[in-house]
Design an enzyme around this catalytic site. Structure first.
Site, PDB file in Angstrom:
ATOM      1  N   ARG A 114       7.596 -47.153  37.944  1.00 24.41           N
ATOM      2  CA  ARG A 114       7.963 -45.848  37.406  1.00 24.41           C
ATOM      3  C   ARG A 114       9.267 -45.422  38.080  1.00 24.41           C
ATOM      4  O   ARG A 114       9.743 -46.076  38.998  1.00 24.41           O
ATOM      5  CB  ARG A 114       6.861 -44.815  37.630  1.00 24.41           C
ATOM      6  CG  ARG A 114       6.644 -44.440  39.085  1.00 24.41           C
ATOM      7  CD  ARG A 114       5.513 -43.457  39.252  1.00 24.41           C
ATOM      8  NE  ARG A 114       5.710 -42.597  40.418  1.00 24.41           N
ATOM      9  CZ  ARG A 114       4.821 -41.732  40.878  1.00 24.41           C
ATOM     10  NH1 ARG A 114       3.661 -41.595  40.269  1.00 24.41           N
ATOM     11  NH2 ARG A 114       5.068 -40.985  41.928  1.00 24.41           N
ATOM     12  N   GLU A 153       8.435 -35.684  40.441  1.00 21.64           N
ATOM     13  CA  GLU A 153       8.863 -36.185  41.747  1.00 21.64           C
ATOM     14  C   GLU A 153      10.213 -36.906  41.678  1.00 21.64           C
ATOM     15  O   GLU A 153      10.331 -38.094  41.970  1.00 21.64           O
ATOM     16  CB  GLU A 153       7.807 -37.122  42.332  1.00 21.64           C
ATOM     17  CG  GLU A 153       6.511 -36.432  42.681  1.00 21.64           C
ATOM     18  CD  GLU A 153       5.481 -37.366  43.308  1.00 21.64           C
ATOM     19  OE1 GLU A 153       4.560 -36.858  43.971  1.00 21.64           O
ATOM     20  OE2 GLU A 153       5.603 -38.596  43.124  1.00 21.64           O
ATOM     21  N   GLU A 305       0.134 -31.128  43.177  1.00 18.14           N
ATOM     22  CA  GLU A 305      -0.693 -32.312  43.392  1.00 18.14           C
ATOM     23  C   GLU A 305      -1.275 -32.298  44.796  1.00 18.14           C
ATOM     24  O   GLU A 305      -0.603 -31.936  45.760  1.00 18.14           O
ATOM     25  CB  GLU A 305       0.116 -33.605  43.238  1.00 18.14           C
ATOM     26  CG  GLU A 305       0.573 -33.944  41.845  1.00 18.14           C
ATOM     27  CD  GLU A 305       1.279 -35.304  41.819  1.00 18.14           C
ATOM     28  OE1 GLU A 305       1.080 -36.108  42.753  1.00 18.14           O
ATOM     29  OE2 GLU A 305       2.046 -35.546  40.873  1.00 18.14           O
ATOM     30  N   LYS A 354      -5.531 -46.966  40.621  1.00 15.31           N
ATOM     31  CA  LYS A 354      -6.975 -46.897  40.334  1.00 15.31           C
ATOM     32  C   LYS A 354      -7.806 -46.637  41.575  1.00 15.31           C
ATOM     33  O   LYS A 354      -8.982 -46.257  41.480  1.00 15.31           O
ATOM     34  CB  LYS A 354      -7.441 -48.159  39.627  1.00 15.31           C
ATOM     35  CG  LYS A 354      -7.178 -49.453  40.355  1.00 15.31           C
ATOM     36  CD  LYS A 354      -7.629 -50.637  39.516  1.00 15.31           C
ATOM     37  CE  LYS A 354      -7.201 -51.966  40.132  1.00 15.31           C
ATOM     38  NZ  LYS A 354      -5.731 -52.162  40.018  1.00 15.31           N
ATOM     39  N   PHE A 355      -7.217 -46.823  42.770  1.00 21.06           N
ATOM     40  CA  PHE A 355      -7.926 -46.494  44.006  1.00 21.06           C
ATOM     41  C   PHE A 355      -7.507 -45.134  44.560  1.00 21.06           C
ATOM     42  O   PHE A 355      -7.968 -44.732  45.624  1.00 21.06           O
ATOM     43  CB  PHE A 355      -7.716 -47.589  45.051  1.00 21.06           C
ATOM     44  CG  PHE A 355      -8.359 -48.893  44.677  1.00 21.06           C
ATOM     45  CD1 PHE A 355      -9.740 -49.014  44.654  1.00 21.06           C
ATOM     46  CD2 PHE A 355      -7.589 -49.982  44.315  1.00 21.06           C
ATOM     47  CE1 PHE A 355     -10.341 -50.214  44.298  1.00 21.06           C
ATOM     48  CE2 PHE A 355      -8.179 -51.183  43.952  1.00 21.06           C
ATOM     49  CZ  PHE A 355      -9.556 -51.311  43.936  1.00 21.06           C
TER      50      PHE A 355
END
Length: 655
Positions: A114, A153, A305, A354-355
């Site tokens: 990203r 960000e 966040e 995913k973690f």
């Protein structure tokens, strides 16, 4: 100009990033049910959805987002709609490789992660503007829309050819002539004089040390280019919805972004905050970021966040113990947050994160994480009407400036052991542990509201900033400054005498003979405490008082802490307890007291408006003196004179 209050409407916003495109549509109805169960009232949509919205150049697929916006509205959940420009689709890089950034060694950053965009690319900016324009046109009138979130960000660098051309344009605007640039950069050193603008490049890989003034300007340029990208998208959505606030989330203390300048361009200042649950100073790190963000916002701000549990990017990623998520969330509210949000709503099953935890973890709605999220949502609903829109006040300001940080972080500095963020944290920690309310301020801000101004370290100061510090003291304020302050000007040119002459006179320094940096782990005896990181060979002026002196070694008998009237200078970094006690003594001397006296260790008390937040950052129960009669908004119970808090306990006391 719209503000956060236009979105909160007397509530604390609660929710997080919602990425339903990762899930089948039958999951969406279940998500709304769980959101309502957890008192979620706000979600952020679309942050990384560019490839879904524009699967091929010029095509638009808004059908799925239409259904989501309607679903959120039906469920009574507001939407913070993001422009998806932080993660361009693969086709953009394939068809237009010039949109991809290059590092200082010339290597391309490819798609597959990203933030793979060049802030200077005209093609990237064109496509980002086009998708933003269509997004704004489609949803400007949607009743679910409460706020815009630009990109995510911002943190990219680019040393490529298009960035080089933009860098030269930026330098022309800053300096006007090559003679002025050569003077500012000190190019007489190492035969670096420029005779043509085309000769100037970003500070790419070099054989030896780069020109520090060139590196400094490249940092300024990078922050400005990213801000141009942000404001271009902001202006597009603002034209469509002038009544709705716009934000872009900061990473706390990120070195590449002058957040003072950015904050001035935002309707809402928002930040992402991820303290390490295993860090014994995690709460202090949170307090620092919260104080800084509140100061940038000059009022309520948005926690965009945080993690409901573990993250996935540390070497070892620890979950939050029971109660810590609630404690740190309410700490943010105490220090000015009117929005408590997470990355992300539902923990991903695929992809790089995913973690990384979600509000709904892999354990689902019966999991501890979601059950604690439900409790927090209910409590924020209880206190929202009393806290939203209220302000905090402080009589101490800590000065911080990105340009000074950038200048001081150069390669050839006296000690690589001196890390500016660590120094800043040390001074804020001392104030936090002394239970003293603190704002942050830029060195050129109006300081008249503060009795005490603290300068942990400002290596480079403009003349205007120096004059501002002098005016603060002359106007009756007190100033405490740390080492390596006022050493250079805005071009990273060392001031004659090794420190600005006006500051030397202010602090009572006749001569600064030498800097004596310390090795890692080394300390110096300063009489009643140990000094760390740094020491200096100072000759005091006749009217200066040595509040502490070095004992033994080359500096024996020379001042470690110097005071002249209301101006203090610390030529070393005292060990934590000593710095806390010194700043508490100076603060008490000018009439600044803690919110509550006699607080136990690990207990924090913060006033916001008429409310008193009392937070136990320890794992053992504590009893706290809270003189008077109060009502705890979280429990509805009366509190008379004393309060008992359990492990990670919080009380929100109303008069």
């Amino acid at each position: 100009m719209p503000r956060l209050g236009d979105a909160t409407r007397g509530r604390v916003l609660f929710g997080g990033d919602y990425n339903p495109e990762q899930w089948p549509e039958e999951t969406w109805q279940e998500d709304v049910r769980l959101m309502r169960d957890a008192a979620v009232n706000s979600v952020t949509l679309g942050v990384f959805s560019w490839a879904r919205i524009e699967p091929r150049p010029g095509e638009r697929d808004f059908g799925w987002l239409d259904r989501l916006m309607d679903l959120m509205h039906t469920g009574g959940i507001g939407v913070v709609l993001a422009t998806p420009t932080a993660s361009p689709p693969p086709w953009l890089g394939r068809l237009h490789p010039e949109t991809l950034p290059r590092d200082e060694d010339g290597r391309t950053e490819w798609w597959g992660g990203r933030q793979h965009f060049s802030h200077s690319s005209a093609v990237y900016r064109h496509h980002a503007a086009a998708v933003t324009e269509d997004l704004a046109a489609r949803y400007a009138g949607h009743p679910a829309l409460t706020m815009w979130h630009i990109n995510n960000e911002y943190c990219t660098y680019d040393w490529g050819d298009e960035a080089a051309a933009r860098f030269r344009d930026w330098l022309r605007n800053r300096y006007g002539t090559l003679d002025a640039l050569n003077t500012a950069w000190g190019t007489a050193f190492w035969s670096q004089g420029y005779d043509d603008w085309a000769e100037i490049l970003p500070p790419r890989h070099a054989h030896y040390m780069k020109n520090p003034a060139q590196v400094l300007d490249f940092r300024r340029f990078t922050s400005d280019m990213l801000l141009e990208c942000c404001t271009a998208e902001r202006d597009i959505v603002r034209r469509r919805t002038p009544h709705l606030p716009v934000t872009s989330n900061f990473m706390p203390l990120w070195v590449g972004q002058d957040a003072w300048r950015w904050a001035a361009e935002e309707d809402v200042v928002s930040v992402d905050l991820y303290p390490d649950p295993r860090d014994p100073l995690g709460a202090q790190h949170g307090a620092l970021v919260q104080d800084m963000t509140r100061s940038q916002a000059r009022g309520p701000w948005m926690l965009m966040e945080q993690a409901a549990g573990p993250v996935n990017w540390r070497g070892v990623n620890h979950p939050k113990p029971r109660g810590l998520n609630r404690l740190w969330s309410l700490q943010a509210v105490a220090r000015g947050a009117d929005a408590v949000c997470y990355f992300q709503w539902r923990q991903s099953r695929q992809g790089a994160e995913k973690f990384h935890s979600g509000m709904v973890s892999h354990a689902g709605e019966r999991g501890r994480t979601f059950q604690e999220v439900k409790q927090l949502g209910a409590e924020l609903a209880l206190i929202g009407g009393a806290v939203a829109g209220t302000h905090s006040t402080a009589e101490i300001a800590v000065l911080h400036d990105w340009h000074s940080w950038w200048a001081g972080a150069q390669e050839g500095r006296p000690s690589t052991e001196v890390d500016y963020p660590d120094v800043l944290r040390s001074w804020h920690r001392a104030l936090w542990e002394a239970h003293l309310a603190t704002d942050f301020a830029h060195p050129e801000h109006d300081l008249s509201a503060y009795r005490l101004v603290v300068v942990p370290q400002l290596y480079a100061l403009t003349d205007a900033a120096v004059d501002n510090l002098l005016a603060h003291v002359r106007g009756g304020g007190t100033l405490v400054a740390g080492f390596l302050t006022g050493i250079a000007d805005q071009d990273d040119r060392i001031r004659p005498g090794g420190m600005d002459a006006r500051l030397r006179e202010l602090f009572g320094i006749r001569t600064l003979h030498e800097w004596w940096p310390l090795e890692a782990g080394e300390s110096v005896d300063c009489g009643g405490f140990r000094g760390t990181l740094w020491s200096e060979e100072l000759e005091p002026a006749g009217d200066a008082t040595a509040e502490a002196v070095y004992k033994g070694g080359e500096l024996d008998g020379l001042p470690a802490v110097l005071r002249t009237g209301r101006a203090w200078y610390l030529s070393t970094l005292p060990e934590p307890a000593a710095l806390r006690d010194l700043l508490a003594r100076v603060a008490a001397g000018v009439g600044v007291r803690p919110v509550l006296d006699g607080l136990p260790d690990r207990v924090e008390a913060v006033r916001r408006g008429d409310l008193l937040f009392v937070l136990n950052h320890g794992r053992e129960p504590v009893t706290v003196d809270v003189p008077g009669t109060h009502r705890d908004l979280l429990t509805g119970t009366a509190v008379q004179d004393t309060l008992t808090l359990g492990r990670y306990g919080v009380a929100v006391l109303a008069p």
